[in-house]
Structures are given as C-alpha cells and as structure tokens.
Design an enzyme around this catalytic site. Structure first.
Site, PDB file in Angstrom:
ATOM      1  N   SER A 146      32.901  32.486  34.777  1.00 31.73           N
ATOM      2  CA  SER A 146      34.301  32.203  35.126  1.00 31.73           C
ATOM      3  C   SER A 146      35.067  31.949  33.836  1.00 31.73           C
ATOM      4  O   SER A 146      34.457  31.656  32.796  1.00 31.73           O
ATOM      5  CB  SER A 146      34.344  30.942  36.004  1.00 31.73           C
ATOM      6  N   TYR A 159      32.389  22.351  39.094  1.00 31.49           N
ATOM      7  CA  TYR A 159      32.499  23.810  38.972  1.00 31.49           C
ATOM      8  C   TYR A 159      32.491  24.213  37.489  1.00 31.49           C
ATOM      9  O   TYR A 159      31.778  25.142  37.083  1.00 31.49           O
ATOM     10  CB  TYR A 159      33.782  24.272  39.656  1.00 31.49           C
TER      11      TYR A 159
END
Ligand code: NDP
Length: 254
Positions: A146, A159
């Site tokens: 990401s 996350y």
C-alpha cells in the site's frame, strides 16, 4: 506466438488469488484470466466469488471458500489447487481488511484482526505456496502492499504497521527465493474505489485531502491495476525480485 504474448501471456499458468470476491482481488483474477491463466478464487463470500468466476474469460477456474487466517482453509485450498492443476505458478496475496480508529483507543481486537489478516496470513500463504513453487522449479508471488507501507496514514495504525511489514516481508522472501526461481514482488496501490475505501470516500475532508495529493486527479479504479498484475506474474518480470511497484496516480511522487 507474438513477442508480446510470449513475454506477457499467462496461458497454461495456474494461479491462486486470495480475496477474489470483490475489489482489487476480483480485478487481479480478471486480469490473469484475460492473459490466459486458470485461477483459484479464494474468499468467504461464495455468492460474490461466483460473480467473479462469471467474469473470467479463460475456462477452468474455480472457487474455494476459505478464511485466509485459518490454517485448515489455507491447507485445503493449496491441496485442492495442486490436485486440480498439479502445480501453482502464481499467488496473488491480496485479501485484506482495514479498521479505522485513533491510536489512543485502538482496540486489541482490531489490532489482532488487521495484523492477522494483512500480515500474518500473507506470510503463511507465501510460505506454503512458496514451498510448492520451489518443489516445482519456480513461480511468482505478488503481495499487496500500500502507499501506507511508506506513510503512516491517519487513524489506521494497525493497517500501516501491517502494510509496512508486507513490504519488508516481500524483500525478505525475495532474497531467500530468487535463486530458486521464485519472484516475490509487491504492488503498492494508491487510493482505489473499492468497499475498503467507502468510509474514506464519504468523509468530505479526508477525501478532498487525498484527491488533492493525487497528481492524476482521480482515485484509481481496480482495472487500473490489470497491467501491473499481468506484468509481475509474467516472464516479462523474471529478473525482478523484492520490488514494490507503486500504482498510485503519482501519490508517492508528490
Ligand atoms: P475489499 O474490501 O473490496 O475486498 C477485500 C477482499 O479481501 C474481499 O474479497 C474479501 O473477501 C477478502 N478478505 C478479507 N478478509 C478475508 C479473510 N479473512 N479471508 C478471506 N478473504 C478475506 O478491499 P480492496 O479490494 O480494496 O483490498 C484488497 C487489498 O488491497 C487489501 O490487501 C487492501 O489492504 C489492499 N489495498 C487496497 C487499497 C484501496 O485503495 N482499495 C489501497 C492499498 C491497498 P470475503 O469478504 O469474500 O472474505
């Protein structure tokens, strides 16, 4: 066979895509199938997996209902893929979740769920499929990192920690397995229109801030990842190991 088909084609390749029921995993499955691969679609939502299966142009793919954090589900999926196909050429390690909350009150339950799904399961799937690939002479593993493998984001502490870990995991596995003809790389998507970003897209302040930081001037749509998926799964990337390929509309360049 044309030069391009030889370099990028995935005919007679067998793939597993985790989290193939929607979003980026569905786009990965469609891209690999469009390049000729047969795909094992993994997820918990069987109806949605069936919708993905119906989109695949190459016949011979199948669905496996499994939770990626579950050891039995992982072992069953890999055993079935090996029984059906004889080998696994490609793993797209995509399944993931996000839980948003300020760090001061971030719950252990959310922390464990995000780390288990996004980091620990990513390792276990890579380890088990990687072993099968090594036994068979090689393969391609694509992890989903990401832009939050680099930045820490806001209110997404677990996350960001997990995705930072996915980037490091990608490099660590690549180093060990490059000589064994297993390419381990990752894609770092920017901000894409999927269920996972629905809350963010409906937050007027955060969505405006994010959009202002994307040079391309728009959020990504899952199909924007098709080329990166095919590239990292094909012979075209055979000398690439441990690379984190950003597909982010320029987000990380700003
Ligand atoms: P979605 O929420 O749209 O899809 C998530 C997918 O993961 C679903 O198919 C879901 O399947 C699957 N999944 C989640 N948990 C499990 C589990 N325990 N077992 C099996 N499958 C599971 O998210 P995205 O498509 O947006 O995200 C896909 C990946 O891309 C994630 O790793 C995410 O972190 C990453 N990513 C997404 C970005 C974005 O902007 N959208 C940006 C950067 C990275 P099911 O419900 O059937 O179990």
């Amino acid at each position: 066979m044309s030069f391009v088909e030889e370099l990028f084609g995935l005919k007679d390749k067998f793939a597993i895509v985790t989290g193939a029921s929607r979003g980026l995993g569905r786009a990965a499955a469609v891209a690999l199938s469009s390049a000729g691969a047969k795909v094992v679609l993994v997820g918990r939502d069987v109806e949605a997996l069936k919708e993905t299966l119906a989109l695949l142009p190459t016949p011979g793919s199948m669905i496996v209902e499994a939770d990626v954090t579950n050891d039995e589900g992982r072992a069953r999926t890999i055993a079935l893929a090996l029984k059906m196909f004889g080998r696994i050429d490609i793993l797209i390690n995509n399944a993931g979740i996000i839980r948003r909350s300020p760090a001061v009150s971030y719950s252990s339950e959310d922390w464990n769920a995000v780390i288990d799904t996004n980091l620990t399961a990513t390792f276990h799937w890579a380890q088990d499929v990687g072993n099968a690939m090594i036994r068979n002479g090689g393969g391609k593993i694509v992890n989903i990192a990401s832009v939050l493998s680099y930045g820490g984001g806001m209110n997404v502490v677990a996350y960001a920690a997990a995705k930072g870990g996915v980037a490091q995991l990608t490099k660590a596995l690549a180093n060990e397995w490059a000589k064994k003809n297993v390419n381990v790389n990752a894609i770092a998507p920017g901000y894409f229109v999927t269920n996972a970003t629905e809350a963010l897209r409906h937050d007027p302040d955060r969505s405006a801030q994010i959009l202002a930081r994307i040079p391309a001037g728009r959020w990504g749509s899952p199909e924007d990842l098709a080329g990166a998926f095919v590239f990292l799964c094909s012979d075209a990337s055979k000398y690439m190991h441990g690379h984190i390929l950003a597909v982010d509309g320029g987000y990380l360049s700003l």
